[in-house]
Design a protein around this motif. Structure first.
Motif, PDB file in Angstrom:
ATOM      1  N   LEU A   1       0.869  -1.171   0.000  1.00 52.51           N
ATOM      2  CA  LEU A   1       0.000   0.000   0.000  1.00 52.51           C
ATOM      3  C   LEU A   1       0.907   1.222   0.000  1.00 52.51           C
ATOM      4  O   LEU A   1       1.558   1.518   1.003  1.00 52.51           O
ATOM      5  CB  LEU A   1      -0.903   0.023   1.242  1.00 52.51           C
ATOM      6  CG  LEU A   1      -1.895  -1.129   1.406  1.00 52.51           C
ATOM      7  CD1 LEU A   1      -2.736  -0.923   2.663  1.00 52.51           C
ATOM      8  CD2 LEU A   1      -2.792  -1.261   0.188  1.00 52.51           C
ATOM      9  N   PRO A   2       1.004   1.920  -1.131  1.00 48.99           N
ATOM     10  CA  PRO A   2       1.901   3.073  -1.208  1.00 48.99           C
ATOM     11  C   PRO A   2       1.643   4.062  -0.079  1.00 48.99           C
ATOM     12  O   PRO A   2       0.505   4.418   0.211  1.00 48.99           O
ATOM     13  CB  PRO A   2       1.562   3.678  -2.575  1.00 48.99           C
ATOM     14  CG  PRO A   2       1.073   2.524  -3.384  1.00 48.99           C
ATOM     15  CD  PRO A   2       0.306   1.668  -2.405  1.00 48.99           C
TER      16      PRO A   2
ATOM     17  N   ASP B   1       2.737   0.638   3.891  1.00 50.18           N
ATOM     18  CA  ASP B   1       3.675  -0.433   4.223  1.00 50.18           C
ATOM     19  C   ASP B   1       3.521  -1.544   3.193  1.00 50.18           C
ATOM     20  O   ASP B   1       2.689  -1.460   2.272  1.00 50.18           O
ATOM     21  CB  ASP B   1       3.397  -0.973   5.628  1.00 50.18           C
ATOM     22  CG  ASP B   1       4.625  -1.630   6.267  1.00 50.18           C
ATOM     23  OD1 ASP B   1       5.604  -1.876   5.539  1.00 50.18           O
ATOM     24  OD2 ASP B   1       4.590  -1.900   7.481  1.00 50.18           O
ATOM     25  N   GLU B   2       4.299  -2.594   3.373  1.00 47.38           N
ATOM     26  CA  GLU B   2       4.236  -3.791   2.535  1.00 47.38           C
ATOM     27  C   GLU B   2       4.254  -4.995   3.466  1.00 47.38           C
ATOM     28  O   GLU B   2       5.041  -5.055   4.407  1.00 47.38           O
ATOM     29  CB  GLU B   2       5.434  -3.814   1.590  1.00 47.38           C
ATOM     30  CG  GLU B   2       5.418  -4.941   0.569  1.00 47.38           C
ATOM     31  CD  GLU B   2       6.663  -4.962  -0.288  1.00 47.38           C
ATOM     32  OE1 GLU B   2       6.539  -5.101  -1.507  1.00 47.38           O
ATOM     33  OE2 GLU B   2       7.774  -4.845   0.286  1.00 47.38           O
ATOM     34  N   LYS B   3       3.369  -5.977   3.202  1.00 50.20           N
ATOM     35  CA  LYS B   3       3.250  -7.127   4.093  1.00 50.20           C
ATOM     36  C   LYS B   3       3.102  -8.420   3.290  1.00 50.20           C
ATOM     37  O   LYS B   3       2.535  -8.421   2.191  1.00 50.20           O
ATOM     38  CB  LYS B   3       2.016  -6.990   4.997  1.00 50.20           C
ATOM     39  CG  LYS B   3       2.075  -5.840   5.990  1.00 50.20           C
ATOM     40  CD  LYS B   3       3.088  -6.081   7.096  1.00 50.20           C
ATOM     41  CE  LYS B   3       3.039  -4.955   8.127  1.00 50.20           C
ATOM     42  NZ  LYS B   3       4.046  -5.154   9.189  1.00 50.20           N
ATOM     43  N   PRO B   4       3.576  -9.553   3.854  1.00 50.74           N
ATOM     44  CA  PRO B   4       3.372 -10.847   3.193  1.00 50.74           C
ATOM     45  C   PRO B   4       1.944 -11.334   3.426  1.00 50.74           C
ATOM     46  O   PRO B   4       1.443 -11.303   4.544  1.00 50.74           O
ATOM     47  CB  PRO B   4       4.377 -11.758   3.890  1.00 50.74           C
ATOM     48  CG  PRO B   4       4.521 -11.154   5.265  1.00 50.74           C
ATOM     49  CD  PRO B   4       4.364  -9.673   5.090  1.00 50.74           C
TER      50      PRO B   4
ATOM     51  N   GLY C   1      -3.875  -4.878  12.440  1.00 47.12           N
ATOM     52  CA  GLY C   1      -2.907  -3.810  12.670  1.00 47.12           C
ATOM     53  C   GLY C   1      -3.137  -2.664  11.711  1.00 47.12           C
ATOM     54  O   GLY C   1      -4.138  -2.625  10.990  1.00 47.12           O
ATOM     55  N   SER C   2      -2.184  -1.735  11.675  1.00 48.57           N
ATOM     56  CA  SER C   2      -2.365  -0.527  10.871  1.00 48.57           C
ATOM     57  C   SER C   2      -2.395  -0.820   9.375  1.00 48.57           C
ATOM     58  O   SER C   2      -3.172  -0.204   8.631  1.00 48.57           O
ATOM     59  CB  SER C   2      -1.257   0.483  11.192  1.00 48.57           C
ATOM     60  OG  SER C   2       0.030  -0.080  10.946  1.00 48.57           O
ATOM     61  N   PHE C   3      -1.552  -1.754   8.913  1.00 50.08           N
ATOM     62  CA  PHE C   3      -1.546  -2.081   7.488  1.00 50.08           C
ATOM     63  C   PHE C   3      -2.869  -2.707   7.058  1.00 50.08           C
ATOM     64  O   PHE C   3      -3.494  -2.280   6.080  1.00 50.08           O
ATOM     65  CB  PHE C   3      -0.399  -3.042   7.159  1.00 50.08           C
ATOM     66  CG  PHE C   3      -0.404  -3.523   5.736  1.00 50.08           C
ATOM     67  CD1 PHE C   3       0.211  -2.785   4.741  1.00 50.08           C
ATOM     68  CD2 PHE C   3      -1.026  -4.720   5.382  1.00 50.08           C
ATOM     69  CE1 PHE C   3       0.201  -3.221   3.417  1.00 50.08           C
ATOM     70  CE2 PHE C   3      -1.039  -5.156   4.071  1.00 50.08           C
ATOM     71  CZ  PHE C   3      -0.421  -4.413   3.086  1.00 50.08           C
TER      72      PHE C   3
ATOM     73  N   GLN D   1      -9.853  -0.364   4.328  1.00 50.03           N
ATOM     74  CA  GLN D   1     -10.492   0.883   3.929  1.00 50.03           C
ATOM     75  C   GLN D   1     -10.518   1.072   2.416  1.00 50.03           C
ATOM     76  O   GLN D   1     -11.213   1.955   1.909  1.00 50.03           O
ATOM     77  CB  GLN D   1      -9.776   2.075   4.580  1.00 50.03           C
ATOM     78  CG  GLN D   1      -9.943   2.134   6.091  1.00 50.03           C
ATOM     79  CD  GLN D   1      -9.113   3.227   6.717  1.00 50.03           C
ATOM     80  OE1 GLN D   1      -8.374   3.948   6.047  1.00 50.03           O
ATOM     81  NE2 GLN D   1      -9.223   3.365   8.037  1.00 50.03           N
ATOM     82  N   ARG D   2      -9.743   0.248   1.700  1.00 52.87           N
ATOM     83  CA  ARG D   2      -9.725   0.345   0.243  1.00 52.87           C
ATOM     84  C   ARG D   2     -11.059  -0.121  -0.321  1.00 52.87           C
ATOM     85  O   ARG D   2     -11.758  -0.943   0.261  1.00 52.87           O
ATOM     86  CB  ARG D   2      -8.588  -0.472  -0.342  1.00 52.87           C
ATOM     87  CG  ARG D   2      -7.194   0.001   0.053  1.00 52.87           C
ATOM     88  CD  ARG D   2      -6.950   1.438  -0.373  1.00 52.87           C
ATOM     89  NE  ARG D   2      -5.554   1.815  -0.343  1.00 52.87           N
ATOM     90  CZ  ARG D   2      -4.919   2.380   0.675  1.00 52.87           C
ATOM     91  NH1 ARG D   2      -5.591   2.617   1.801  1.00 52.87           N
ATOM     92  NH2 ARG D   2      -3.649   2.717   0.603  1.00 52.87           N
TER      93      ARG D   2
END
Length: 264
Positions: free
Chosen positions: A41-42, A45-48, A65-67, A73-74
């Motif tokens: 998510l520009p 963060d970036e997550k697996p 969590g925050s990510f 929300q997208r």
């Protein structure tokens, strides 16, 4: 693919009050069940995230969590980035002569749905055991049923199916030595520890998908270390014999700063 590409969200499905499935306008035909992508998510963060379906590329994400809150929300039509697939997935060919018992805790059902489609395609007799705290926390129930697998459900509160942990249900399902399956599992680490113990005590082959904090996904940062193994490359799926004697399995993980923290 190590550089992310951005794609639109094609569809969003609410699975539970905290879990959503995102269908992306992309395909990853070379992916194997149990592998993951790095979802980006520009500005966030970036997550697996484990792959639930390769075509169209589908992921199921819990808001923890925050990510994940930002992802939830997208909306359909919004763009996200992804790269992959990465990691070592499940291997049906190692024990194709045995029935498959897929054990999922919570949203661990998503990557096991991908595995179930492959097992059915190969003609492997397949049972799926789903566990959750209560009935409305279960995901993918109807999708598994549509595959025609044998389905067993456990809820902590007994609101549907077996009352108790899914691991206790699995212990009952595997108490006939003459017809032992191979266990394939994804879920909370305490569940995996119980299944590891069961497999070793009853000499049952097993493959367990282990989760760790990751930054790169390609073996550079070392953030996902599990004793001497890297979850992003040596896993996330490990044979039960690989987990024997590991100090951190079931006991510790690492934070974003690399600090070793106890698993609760």
């Amino acid at each position: 693919m190590t550089l992310p590409q951005t794609v639109r969200i094609r569809q969003i499905r609410d699975e539970t009050r905290t879990i959503r499935t995102f269908v992306l306008d992309a395909e990853v035909s070379e992916a194997e069940p149990g592998q993951f992508i790095m979802l980006w998510l520009p500005g966030v963060d970036e997550k697996p995230i484990a792959i639930a379906r390769p075509a169209p590329l589908t992921v199921t994400v819990a808001r923890v969590g925050s990510f994940s809150a930002a992802l939830h929300q997208r909306r359909v039509g919004d763009r996200v980035g992804w790269r992959g697939p990465y990691g070592r997935g499940f291997s049906l060919s190692l024990h194709e002569d045995r029935p498959a018992l897929l054990v999922a805790g919570g949203y661990g059902a998503a990557p096991l749905y991908f595995l179930a489609t492959r097992a059915i395609k190969r003609g492997i007799p397949t049972t799926v055991a789903l566990g959750a705290r209560r009935a409305d926390d279960l995901v993918y129930v109807d999708r598994f049923r549509s595959l025609g697998v044998e389905l067993a459900i456990a809820t902590d509160d007994g609101s549907i199916g077996y009352r108790g942990y899914v691991t206790d249900l699995v212990a009952q399902l595997t108490n006939q030595p003459a017809s032992q399956p191979t266990i394939y599992a994804c879920g909370p680490e305490p569940m995996l520890v119980s299944l590891h113990r069961l497999c070793r005590e009853r000499d049952i082959p097993g493959q367990l998908s282990v989760e760790r904090y990751m930054k790169c996904g390609i073996g550079i940062c070392g953030q996902c270390a599990l004793d001497g193994l890297l979850v992003c490359q040596d896993g996330p799926v490990f044979g039960v014999e690989q987990l024997d004697g590991l100090r951190d399995f079931g006991h510790a993980h690492r934070s974003a700063t690399g600090r070793r923290l106890p698993i609760r």
